[in-house]
Write a protein that holds these residues in place. Structure first.
Motif, PDB file in Angstrom:
ATOM      1  N   VAL A  39       0.828  -1.209   0.000  1.00 51.89           N
ATOM      2  CA  VAL A  39       0.000   0.000   0.000  1.00 51.89           C
ATOM      3  C   VAL A  39       0.865   1.265   0.000  1.00 51.89           C
ATOM      4  CG1 VAL A  39      -1.729   1.271   1.367  1.00 51.89           C
ATOM      5  CG2 VAL A  39      -1.961  -1.178   1.024  1.00 51.89           C
ATOM      6  N   GLY A  40       2.122   1.131   0.424  1.00 47.45           N
ATOM      7  CA  GLY A  40       3.027   2.279   0.434  1.00 47.45           C
ATOM      8  C   GLY A  40       2.899   3.138   1.668  1.00 47.45           C
ATOM      9  N   CYS A  41       2.621   2.499   2.799  1.00 48.62           N
ATOM     10  CA  CYS A  41       2.537   3.250   4.050  1.00 48.62           C
ATOM     11  C   CYS A  41       3.475   2.602   5.069  1.00 48.62           C
ATOM     12  CB  CYS A  41       1.103   3.272   4.586  1.00 48.62           C
ATOM     13  SG  CYS A  41       0.457   1.671   5.095  1.00 48.62           S
ATOM     14  N   SER A  42       3.614   3.222   6.210  1.00 47.92           N
ATOM     15  CA  SER A  42       4.465   2.659   7.254  1.00 47.92           C
ATOM     16  C   SER A  42       3.778   1.461   7.914  1.00 47.92           C
ATOM     17  CB  SER A  42       4.762   3.720   8.315  1.00 47.92           C
ATOM     18  OG  SER A  42       3.584   4.008   9.065  1.00 47.92           O
ATOM     19  N   TYR A  43       4.594   0.653   8.560  1.00 52.74           N
ATOM     20  CA  TYR A  43       4.045  -0.486   9.289  1.00 52.74           C
ATOM     21  C   TYR A  43       3.056   0.006  10.345  1.00 52.74           C
ATOM     22  CZ  TYR A  43       3.584  -4.458  12.368  1.00 52.74           C
ATOM     23  OH  TYR A  43       3.049  -5.459  13.133  1.00 52.74           O
ATOM     24  N   GLU A  44       3.420   1.069  11.054  1.00 59.05           N
ATOM     25  CA  GLU A  44       2.551   1.578  12.114  1.00 59.05           C
ATOM     26  C   GLU A  44       1.222   2.074  11.554  1.00 59.05           C
ATOM     27  OE1 GLU A  44       1.108   2.407  15.852  1.00 59.05           O
ATOM     28  OE2 GLU A  44       2.757   1.131  15.232  1.00 59.05           O
ATOM     29  N   HIS A  62      -4.240   3.351  -3.282  1.00 60.37           N
ATOM     30  CA  HIS A  62      -3.167   2.355  -3.154  1.00 60.37           C
ATOM     31  C   HIS A  62      -3.719   1.007  -2.689  1.00 60.37           C
ATOM     32  CE1 HIS A  62      -0.402   5.638  -3.788  1.00 60.37           C
ATOM     33  NE2 HIS A  62      -0.989   6.293  -2.800  1.00 60.37           N
ATOM     34  N   VAL A  63      -4.703   1.041  -1.799  1.00 58.25           N
ATOM     35  CA  VAL A  63      -5.329  -0.199  -1.334  1.00 58.25           C
ATOM     36  C   VAL A  63      -6.080  -0.862  -2.490  1.00 58.25           C
ATOM     37  CG1 VAL A  63      -7.094  -1.165   0.214  1.00 58.25           C
ATOM     38  CG2 VAL A  63      -5.472   0.534   1.075  1.00 58.25           C
ATOM     39  N   VAL A  64      -6.802  -0.071  -3.264  1.00 57.27           N
ATOM     40  CA  VAL A  64      -7.537  -0.609  -4.410  1.00 57.27           C
ATOM     41  C   VAL A  64      -6.563  -1.206  -5.425  1.00 57.27           C
ATOM     42  CG1 VAL A  64      -9.011  -0.005  -6.374  1.00 57.27           C
ATOM     43  CG2 VAL A  64      -9.546   0.884  -4.091  1.00 57.27           C
ATOM     44  N   ALA A  65      -5.498  -0.489  -5.741  1.00 58.24           N
ATOM     45  CA  ALA A  65      -4.523  -0.990  -6.716  1.00 58.24           C
ATOM     46  C   ALA A  65      -3.861  -2.277  -6.226  1.00 58.24           C
ATOM     47  CB  ALA A  65      -3.461   0.073  -6.991  1.00 58.24           C
ATOM     48  N   ALA A  66      -3.470  -2.318  -4.961  1.00 54.51           N
ATOM     49  CA  ALA A  66      -2.845  -3.528  -4.412  1.00 54.51           C
ATOM     50  C   ALA A  66      -3.835  -4.685  -4.411  1.00 54.51           C
ATOM     51  CB  ALA A  66      -2.324  -3.257  -2.999  1.00 54.51           C
ATOM     52  N   SER A  67      -5.085  -4.414  -4.092  1.00 51.54           N
ATOM     53  CA  SER A  67      -6.108  -5.467  -4.094  1.00 51.54           C
ATOM     54  C   SER A  67      -6.308  -6.029  -5.500  1.00 51.54           C
ATOM     55  CB  SER A  67      -7.432  -4.920  -3.558  1.00 51.54           C
ATOM     56  OG  SER A  67      -7.295  -4.542  -2.215  1.00 51.54           O
TER      57      SER A  67
END
Length: 91
Positions: A39-44, A62-67
């Motif tokens: 998704v391109g975000c931090s682990y936290e 990003h969530v939609v693209a990764a899905s």
């Protein structure tokens, strides 16, 4: 050597239909860390999304693209918006 996103190597089954909550799609990744990378975000940030059962709108594309890359069915910006609206109504 070509590097793939962390969760590409995790064979995720293709499940049809929309998920019932935000945790469902996140749980489809092999780990929270793999979700964060894809998704391109931090682990936290990823951990907080899962804990709060809420994904901030800036992460939706990003969530939609990764899905889509992982063949996780039912995730769209419309579904994420509807989920967010339902959470607000319940609160």
């Amino acid at each position: 050597m070509i590097e793939q996103p962390a969760s590409i190597s995790a064979s995720l089954p293709n499940v049809s239909g929309s998920p019932t909550n935000i945790s469902g799609p996140i749980d489809r990744w092999v780990s929270t860390g793999a979700f964060a990378v894809d998704v391109g975000c931090s682990y936290e940030a990823a951990r907080q999304m899962h804990r709060r059962k809420r994904i901030a709108p800036e992460h939706w594309p990003h969530v939609v693209a990764a899905s889509l890359r992982l063949a996780i069915a039912g995730i769209s910006c419309e579904w994420l918006a509807g989920s967010r609206a339902a959470q607000r109504e319940a609160a």
